[in-house]
Design a protein around this motif. Structure first.
Motif, PDB file in Angstrom:
ATOM      1  N   MET A 162       0.824  -1.212   0.000  1.00  0.00           N
ATOM      2  CA  MET A 162       0.000   0.000   0.000  1.00  0.00           C
ATOM      3  C   MET A 162       0.859   1.263   0.000  1.00  0.00           C
ATOM      4  SD  MET A 162      -3.357  -0.736   2.314  1.00  0.00           S
ATOM      5  CE  MET A 162      -4.673  -1.798   1.690  1.00  0.00           C
ATOM      6  N   VAL A 163       2.050   1.184   0.588  1.00  0.00           N
ATOM      7  CA  VAL A 163       2.967   2.328   0.520  1.00  0.00           C
ATOM      8  C   VAL A 163       3.355   2.594  -0.934  1.00  0.00           C
ATOM      9  CG1 VAL A 163       5.240   3.182   1.213  1.00  0.00           C
ATOM     10  CG2 VAL A 163       3.837   1.952   2.856  1.00  0.00           C
ATOM     11  N   GLN A 175      -4.531   6.905   5.162  1.00  0.00           N
ATOM     12  CA  GLN A 175      -5.906   6.540   4.802  1.00  0.00           C
ATOM     13  C   GLN A 175      -5.966   5.159   4.167  1.00  0.00           C
ATOM     14  OE1 GLN A 175      -8.474   9.421   2.984  1.00  0.00           O
ATOM     15  NE2 GLN A 175      -7.293  11.151   3.785  1.00  0.00           N
ATOM     16  N   LEU A 176      -4.974   4.820   3.361  1.00  0.00           N
ATOM     17  CA  LEU A 176      -4.944   3.492   2.744  1.00  0.00           C
ATOM     18  C   LEU A 176      -4.791   2.408   3.813  1.00  0.00           C
ATOM     19  CD1 LEU A 176      -2.785   4.311  -0.369  1.00  0.00           C
ATOM     20  CD2 LEU A 176      -4.981   3.128  -0.458  1.00  0.00           C
ATOM     21  N   TRP A 369     -10.316   3.364  -1.964  1.00  0.00           N
ATOM     22  CA  TRP A 369     -11.090   2.108  -2.085  1.00  0.00           C
ATOM     23  C   TRP A 369     -10.487   1.213  -3.160  1.00  0.00           C
ATOM     24  CZ3 TRP A 369     -14.602   1.155  -6.374  1.00  0.00           C
ATOM     25  CH2 TRP A 369     -15.382   0.001  -6.221  1.00  0.00           C
ATOM     26  N   TYR A 370     -10.095   1.817  -4.291  1.00  0.00           N
ATOM     27  CA  TYR A 370      -9.507   1.011  -5.363  1.00  0.00           C
ATOM     28  C   TYR A 370      -8.170   0.407  -4.925  1.00  0.00           C
ATOM     29  CZ  TYR A 370      -7.676  -0.472  -9.836  1.00  0.00           C
ATOM     30  OH  TYR A 370      -7.149  -1.227 -10.850  1.00  0.00           O
ATOM     31  N   GLY A 371      -7.424   1.119  -4.074  1.00  0.00           N
ATOM     32  CA  GLY A 371      -6.180   0.552  -3.566  1.00  0.00           C
ATOM     33  C   GLY A 371      -6.426  -0.727  -2.784  1.00  0.00           C
ATOM     34  N   ILE A 431     -17.149  -0.782   3.664  1.00  0.00           N
ATOM     35  CA  ILE A 431     -16.322  -1.697   4.460  1.00  0.00           C
ATOM     36  C   ILE A 431     -14.893  -1.184   4.506  1.00  0.00           C
ATOM     37  CG2 ILE A 431     -15.377  -4.040   4.590  1.00  0.00           C
ATOM     38  CD1 ILE A 431     -17.941  -5.048   3.296  1.00  0.00           C
ATOM     39  N   ALA A 432     -14.418  -0.652   3.384  1.00  0.00           N
ATOM     40  CA  ALA A 432     -13.064  -0.103   3.315  1.00  0.00           C
ATOM     41  C   ALA A 432     -13.005   1.369   3.689  1.00  0.00           C
ATOM     42  CB  ALA A 432     -12.489  -0.302   1.910  1.00  0.00           C
TER      43      ALA A 432
END
Length: 442
Positions: A162-163, A175-176, A369-371, A431-432
């Motif tokens: 995610m980074v 946020q991710l 969300w897409y991440g 949910i995310a």
């Protein structure tokens, strides 16, 4: 030459050079620099990679990367996870499939302290796998459990993947990470529910601890193990609670986590000179690898921005094919799964993100969300034959009694569970998004 032809030539060259077996960052960076020189020459083409290096060095949250990698290696090399698994072995043993369920919980906690799936796979294979096989758990069940559980490392914070996504998509890492917490717990809960149901229907797959073994463990021993297992969990809480409450920023929290891991290993008298040197060398090696990959990805993405190739791809999907935005999103997810059969998550992100992220933004989907969707799709791709990353890691770590065919068959139900989880998060984006929206937009 038309823009679409140049883009196709770059992708074709990229895939062709990958077959040579060279390192990913070298292949991607080489294609990016050569394309820049041919397209713009002395009018700035030679400056693209150089300018991206400065952009990379100026990204302050990147300091978290070596901190979390170091923390994970300290916990792994000092064997603090051993106590954790012993605790689950005692407390979950009377439940059908209890040790397998405990393994999933262990993987969740390891993921929350590491951010890499490889660490979860290594710990699961060396600690959990021999114990599960010794207690007559079905070999296909346990290999599937370890592969599925270790894949949570790239979803539950602090996720290194995610980074990388945050850097390429220009989204806040904090946020991710918050967006990955509930989906990660949802995925783990689905795994646990599947294991419990299968073992309840067929107890031979995951037999409970015998009455003699349970009687041999005293109540004081149970509580001693409970306290020992709480130590790694305490490291995670010390690191994340101040961050979630707003007392520290991301970088400060990563330093707290690294210091807490070192303090815990010293307290347990497991921080030897060899462990210290191994942690430092491995952290430097992995951190440098990720830095080179991000630099190559930024240069590659800059070329596509200059070519305006994203607009061509977007128009092709929307205008030429006449697809709606959900159909386009599903096609993108399917392409990730297809690429995941022969590429790892970092390679997929570097190759496709410069194209897909602007399309997702144009389709008015939330990029945070897409991440999460991308990360879950990487989890699925990790376990998808013929070249899923986790399949070969398991083959290298499993005993000879577990064949490659067993490993391939073991992941089928877990891939189905993960697809269910992905579908739920696509249908219910909150949910995310609920946690980051609540904490950042109270």
């Amino acid at each position: 030459m038309p823009t679409e032809m140049i883009a196709a030539l770059m992708f074709g060259s990229l895939l062709l050079l990958m077959l040579t077996g060279q390192r990913m960052f070298g292949v991607i960076g080489f294609v990016a620099v050569v394309a820049a020189l041919f397209l713009w020459g002395d009018r700035g083409g030679h400056d693209i990679a150089f300018s991206q290096a400065f952009k990379l060095m100026n990204w302050f949250p990147l300091i978290t990367l070596p901190m979390f990698i170091f923390m994970g290696y300290v916990l792994s090399e000092s064997r603090l996870a051993d106590d954790l698994y012993r605790m689950f072995h005692v407390w979950f043993g009377p439940v059908p499939g209890g040790l397998a369920i405990g393994t999933i919980v262990l993987m969740v906690l390891i993921s929350a302290m590491n951010g890499l799936s490889v660490a979860g796979m290594a710990i699961g294979s060396t600690i959990a796998l021999p114990e599960l096989l010794k207690r007559n758990y079905d070999k296909r069940m346990v290999t599937g459990v370890i592969q599925a559980g270790s894949s949570l490392g790239i979803l539950i914070p602090p996720s290194v993947v995610m980074v990388l996504y945050a850097m390429i998509a220009r989204q806040p890492v904090a946020q991710l990470w918050l967006a990955g917490i509930l989906p990660g717990l949802l995925m783990a809960s689905l795994f646990i529910a599947y294991i419990w149901l299968r073992c309840r229907l067929n107890p031979a797959l995951g037999p409970v601890l015998s009455a003699e073994e349970r009687a041999a463990i005293s109540t004081s021993e149970k509580y001693r193990l409970l306290l020992a297992g709480v130590l790694p969990l305490g490291i995670f809480l010390v690191m994340m609670v101040p961050f979630i409450l707003g007392y520290t920023r991301l970088v400060e929290s990563s330093v707290i986590g690294a210091l807490a891991a070192v303090a815990a290993s010293v307290y347990k008298k497991r921080m030897t000179r060899q462990v210290w040197e191994t942690c430092l060398v491995q952290t430097l090696s992995v951190s440098c690898m990720f830095l080179w990959i991000i630099l190559a990805a930024l240069a590659f993405g800059a070329i596509f921005d200059g070519l305006r190739a994203v607009e061509f791809v977007r128009d092709f999907f929307i205008t030429d094919l006449g697809l709606n935005r959900w159909q386009i999103l599903i096609l993108m997810q399917l392409s990730f799964i297809l690429m995941g059969t022969f590429l790892d998550d970092t390679a997929m992100l570097v190759i496709v993100a410069p194209l897909y992220v602007p399309i997702v933004r144009a389709l008015e989907f939330d990029l945070v969300w897409y991440g999460v969707l991308y990360t879950i799709t990487c989890q699925i791709a990790y376990m998808t034959p013929p070249f899923g990353y986790n399949l070969f890691l398991m083959r290298a770590m499993a005993p000879s009694s577990v064949s490659l065919a067993d490993i391939y068959r073991s992941i089928v139900p877990f891939v189905g569970v993960m697809i269910l989880g992905l579908a739920l998060i696509m249908i219910f984006p909150q949910i995310a998004l609920w946690l980051p929206q609540t904490l950042y937009n109270p």
